[in-house]
Design a protein around this motif. Structure first.
Motif, short mmCIF file in Angstrom:
data_model
loop_
_atom_site.label_atom_id
_atom_site.label_comp_id
_atom_site.label_asym_id
_atom_site.label_seq_id
_atom_site.Cartn_x
_atom_site.Cartn_y
_atom_site.Cartn_z
N MET A 1 -17.60 1.93 -9.36
CA MET A 1 -18.42 2.17 -8.17
C MET A 1 -17.71 1.58 -6.01
SD MET A 1 -22.28 2.87 -7.46
CE MET A 1 -22.78 2.52 -9.07
N PRO A 2 -17.06 2.70 -6.09
CA PRO A 2 -16.74 2.33 -4.37
C PRO A 2 -17.88 2.23 -3.86
CG PRO A 2 -15.99 4.49 -5.19
CD PRO A 2 -17.37 3.73 -5.63
N ALA B 1 -22.00 3.12 -3.19
CA ALA B 1 -23.26 1.99 -2.66
C ALA B 1 -23.63 2.61 -1.64
CB ALA B 1 -22.67 0.76 -3.82
N THR B 2 -22.89 2.45 -0.51
CA THR B 2 -24.06 2.31 0.36
C THR B 2 -24.75 3.85 0.37
OG1 THR B 2 -22.93 0.97 1.29
CG2 THR B 2 -24.27 2.19 2.63
N MET B 3 -24.07 4.86 0.00
CA MET B 3 -25.11 5.57 -0.07
C MET B 3 -26.25 6.19 -1.24
SD MET B 3 -21.75 9.30 0.62
CE MET B 3 -21.82 8.84 -1.17
N LEU B 4 -26.05 5.43 -2.27
CA LEU B 4 -27.74 5.40 -3.51
C LEU B 4 -28.13 4.69 -2.88
CD1 LEU B 4 -25.09 5.01 -6.50
CD2 LEU B 4 -26.03 6.81 -5.54
N ALA B 5 -27.50 3.64 -1.98
CA ALA B 5 -28.68 2.26 -2.03
C ALA B 5 -29.66 3.31 -0.27
CB ALA B 5 -28.07 1.88 -1.10
N ALA C 1 -32.94 10.01 -5.65
CA ALA C 1 -32.41 11.33 -5.66
C ALA C 1 -30.78 11.16 -5.35
CB ALA C 1 -33.00 12.34 -4.31
N GLY C 2 -30.01 10.33 -4.60
CA GLY C 2 -28.91 10.40 -4.44
C GLY C 2 -28.36 9.79 -5.68
#
Length: 97
Positions: A1-2, A6-10, A15-16
């Motif tokens: 995973m780029p 990972a930053t966006m998911l955090a 929901a992300g």
């Protein structure tokens, strides 16, 4: 995973993650759909080509059957002429003797 994913998911939490999974599946689904459409297109082209080949084979078969029939007629005519010629020669030899 780029790293940016990972930053966006955090940032977006569960929901992300669900949105990312949905987008990933959607992209994969579109790719599969494109592959199926391409395979269908190739299949249709193959079907058209096979139809052309079959029609050519049918036409060639008709031509060969016609040629064979003509050769049989010619052979029968030659046999009849040869038989008639043999009969005439034997009649001529009887009259000569």
């Amino acid at each position: 995973m780029p790293a940016d994913v990972a930053t966006m998911l955090a940032q977006f939490g569960m929901a992300g993650l669900i949105a990312w999974m949905w987008l990933t599946e959607r992209r994969a689904g579109l790719e599969r759909e494109r592959q199926i459409e391409e395979a269908h297109r190739r299949l249709c082209e193959s079907h058209e080509a096979m139809s052309i080949v079959v029609s050519v084979v049918e036409a060639n078969t008709r031509a060969m059957v016609s040629l064979e029939l003509a050769q049989r007629v010619l052979t029968d005519a030659l046999r009849a002429a040869a038989a008639q010629g043999v009969g005439e020669r034997s009649t001529e030899s009887r009259h000569a003797g």
